[in-house]
Each structure stands twice: as C-alpha cells, then as structure tokens.
Design an enzyme around this catalytic site. Structure first.
Site, PDB file in Angstrom:
ATOM      1  CG  ASN A  24      -1.690   1.244   1.433  1.00 49.94           C
ATOM      2  OD1 ASN A  24      -1.779   2.070   0.528  1.00 49.94           O
ATOM      3  ND2 ASN A  24      -2.280   1.407   2.610  1.00 49.94           N
ATOM      4  CD1 TRP A  25       3.312   1.016  -3.298  1.00 51.58           C
ATOM      5  CD2 TRP A  25       4.407   2.804  -4.119  1.00 51.58           C
ATOM      6  NE1 TRP A  25       4.430   0.560  -3.954  1.00 51.58           N
ATOM      7  CE2 TRP A  25       5.112   1.634  -4.473  1.00 51.58           C
ATOM      8  CE3 TRP A  25       4.901   4.035  -4.522  1.00 51.58           C
ATOM      9  CZ2 TRP A  25       6.299   1.673  -5.210  1.00 51.58           C
ATOM     10  CZ3 TRP A  25       6.083   4.075  -5.269  1.00 51.58           C
ATOM     11  CH2 TRP A  25       6.769   2.901  -5.601  1.00 51.58           C
ATOM     12  CE  LYS A  26      -0.099   3.322   4.737  1.00 47.85           C
ATOM     13  NZ  LYS A  26      -0.144   3.431   6.176  1.00 47.85           N
ATOM     14  CG  HIS A 107      -5.989   2.066   5.093  1.00 48.03           C
ATOM     15  ND1 HIS A 107      -5.509   3.027   5.959  1.00 48.03           N
ATOM     16  CD2 HIS A 107      -5.011   1.140   4.963  1.00 48.03           C
ATOM     17  CE1 HIS A 107      -4.279   2.691   6.328  1.00 48.03           C
ATOM     18  NE2 HIS A 107      -3.952   1.554   5.738  1.00 48.03           N
ATOM     19  CD  GLU A 109      -2.948   5.609   6.667  1.00 47.57           C
ATOM     20  OE1 GLU A 109      -2.919   5.577   5.419  1.00 47.57           O
ATOM     21  OE2 GLU A 109      -2.024   5.147   7.374  1.00 47.57           O
ATOM     22  CD  GLU A 175      -3.654  -2.319   7.362  1.00 50.18           C
ATOM     23  OE1 GLU A 175      -2.591  -2.651   6.828  1.00 50.18           O
ATOM     24  OE2 GLU A 175      -4.191  -1.219   7.172  1.00 50.18           O
ATOM     25  N   GLY A 181       2.037   2.362  10.624  1.00 47.70           N
ATOM     26  CA  GLY A 181       2.984   3.461  10.466  1.00 47.70           C
ATOM     27  C   GLY A 181       3.695   3.868  11.744  1.00 47.70           C
ATOM     28  CB  SER A 213       4.847  -1.779  12.139  1.00 47.38           C
ATOM     29  OG  SER A 213       4.418  -0.455  12.425  1.00 47.38           O
ATOM     30  N   GLY A 234       2.696  -1.139   4.290  1.00 49.82           N
ATOM     31  CA  GLY A 234       2.716   0.284   3.946  1.00 49.82           C
ATOM     32  C   GLY A 234       4.126   0.758   3.649  1.00 49.82           C
ATOM     33  N   GLY A 235       4.747   1.403   4.630  1.00 51.45           N
ATOM     34  CA  GLY A 235       6.061   2.025   4.442  1.00 51.45           C
ATOM     35  C   GLY A 235       7.097   1.136   3.764  1.00 51.45           C
TER      36      GLY A 235
HETATM   37  P1  PGA Z   1       2.618   0.358   7.612  1.00 51.35           P
HETATM   38  O1  PGA Z   1       1.143   0.580   6.979  1.00 51.35           O
HETATM   39  O2  PGA Z   1       3.145  -0.936   7.056  1.00 51.35           O
HETATM   40  O3  PGA Z   1       3.404   1.540   7.153  1.00 51.35           O
HETATM   41  O4  PGA Z   1       2.451   0.295   9.084  1.00 51.35           O
HETATM   42  C1  PGA Z   1       0.285  -0.500   6.750  1.00 51.35           C
HETATM   43  C2  PGA Z   1      -0.977  -0.038   6.084  1.00 51.35           C
HETATM   44  O5  PGA Z   1      -1.433   1.074   6.380  1.00 51.35           O
HETATM   45  O6  PGA Z   1      -1.547  -0.734   5.255  1.00 51.35           O
END
Ligand code: PGA
Length: 251
Positions: A24-26, A107, A109, A175, A181, A213, A234-235
């Site tokens: 997930n590149w956000k 998600h 976010e 999640e 994050g 994470s 994510g990251g």
């Molecule tokens: P993260 O994000 O791996 O940076 O914690 C995961 C996600 O939001 O899907």
C-alpha cells in the site's frame, strides 16, 4: 492466476494457497519512484500472490511496467457510486477498465481522515465486486480501544457490514491503527487471536491479512502466525529490496 482466483483456491485446498503480499503506497511516489521500484519487482519473477496498490495517477504506468510479470496492480480507494455527477470520484468500473485487479477499502486512514464508515466501505466493496475487482476490507481497533479491552467488539461491528457477501471474493486485513505506520507491530499472540476471531465471525475460509509495521525483518515471523493468509505492507512497500524480502517470506 490472479489474486481473485488465488482467493477462490482457499475453498478448494488451503495447502495450495499462497500467502498474499499487498503493498500500500498510500500518498507516496512519483513517476521517477514508480519507475525505479516496479521494474525491480518485475525482474524478481514474483507470483500473482503479490500486488501493489499505488496512487491513481500511476496505475496505468504501473500496469505497463509490470506487464511481463504476474504482480497485480491495485488502487487504495474507490467510489461507492457506479457512475454520474460525483466530482473527484473514481469508479470501480474505471479501475477495472485500466487493468486494476484489486482495491483496498475501509483503510483506517480513510476512516480517520475522510470520515468513512463501515457502511461506506461495504458499499465500496460491493461496487468492487460488481466490477470484478478483488476488495481488501480493512478493520482494526485504535490504541484506546485495545487498552480498554474493546478490540473484539470494534472488529465485530466493522465486520457486521460484510454479512451475506460471498466468501472468496474479498479478503479482510486486520490492521490495528496503533500498529499502522508506528513501527510497533502487534505481537504474534495478538495477531493469532484476532485472525481467529475474524474467521470465526465471518467464515473459517475467509482470507485474513495482517497489516501494521510489517518490515523485511519481521515478515517471516508474522507470516508464520497461525491464521495469517498474507500481509498488507505500507512504508516497507516503498523500497524494492525491503518489499522483496517480505515477498520471499510468503509461503
Ligand atoms: P505500515 O502501513 O506498514 O506503514 O504500518 C500499513 C498499512 O497502512 O496498510
């Protein structure tokens, strides 16, 4: 075989199913960044259990960079509406039209910054199914909800909107937002407990991914936990080497 047929396979034989690794590149990236990371994934000869969900403007570029690979391309959100005067929105059929295979919906976010509810997310999920896309529905509690022991209640409420939807056509991502994050990953015991709870609440065959994470250094441990059918990253998905390390840990 695509992510969707991989999901179908769960019903036929659990042992044959590969764990999913979805990046997930956000709201990160640029043409230059996409051009530097995705060809490395293409060269690694990954299977169709791997996908990258990138910002809308780069989806077609990603499709072309990955055209000789089995890596799937997805989006991070979609409109709950099918077509019409919805300024700024992107429909599931548009995503299917440009070759998207999957979409992340609900998600944390989206819920936190854009006021999305589980009901919105469920409508988005249905729009994806109508367009033949594979939705990944995210659930998770926040730190206060975990501290006060309400985590199962929260997840149960988030899952309630999925009743009646066909198992195998979507996945759920657990999640916990306190792990997203933050660099603080849920423990193996917490992950196992919540994945079992999600499968009990929906259907044992539901594919449940863990997110929050996940890194190259902890992927093997997370992917070894009972009930983990894959990871949402994510990251760590923004670095080809780190993401590849995670892909290699998938069984
Ligand atoms: P993260 O994000 O791996 O940076 O914690 C995961 C996600 O939001 O899907």
């Amino acid at each position: 075989m695509g992510i969707q047929s991989a999901a179908f396979e769960v019903g036929a034989s659990r042992r044959m199913t590969r764990q999913l690794v979805i990046g997930n590149w956000k709201m990160h990236g640029s043409i230059g960044k996409i051009r530097s990371v995705l060809p490395e994934l293409a060269r690694a000869k990954l299977g169709s259990n791997v996908a990258v969900c990138i910002p809308y403007p780069y989806v077609m570029l990603a499709k072309s960079l990955l055209k000789d690979s089995q890596v799937q391309v997805g989006a991070q959100d979609v409109s709950e509406y099918h077509v019409g005067a919805y300024t700024g929105a992107v429909s599931a059929s548009m995503l299917a039209d440009i070759g998207c295979e999957l979409v992340i919906v609900g998600h944390s976010e989206r819920r936190r910054y854009f006021g999305e509810s589980s009901e919105n997310a469920a409508r988005k999920l249905r729009a994806c199914l109508d367009a033949g896309l594979f939705p990944v529905y995210c659930v998770g509690e926040d730190a206060d909800e975990r501290a006060s022991g309400q985590h199962k209640e929260i997840i149960a409420a988030e899952l309630a909107v999925l009743r009646g939807l066909p198992i195998g056509l979507y996945a759920v991502a657990y999640e916990p937002s306190w792990a997203v994050g933050t660099g603080v990953i849920a423990t193996s015991a917490q992950i196992a407990e919540m994945h079992a709870f999600i499968k009990e609440t929906l259907e044992p065959r539901t594919r449940v991914l863990y997110g929050g994470s996940v890194k190259g250094s902890n992927a093997e441990e997370v992917l070894a936990v009972d009930g983990v059918d894959g990871v949402l990253v994510g990251g760590a998905a923004l670095s080809a080497s780190e993401f590849l390390e995670i892909c290699m840990a998938a069984r």
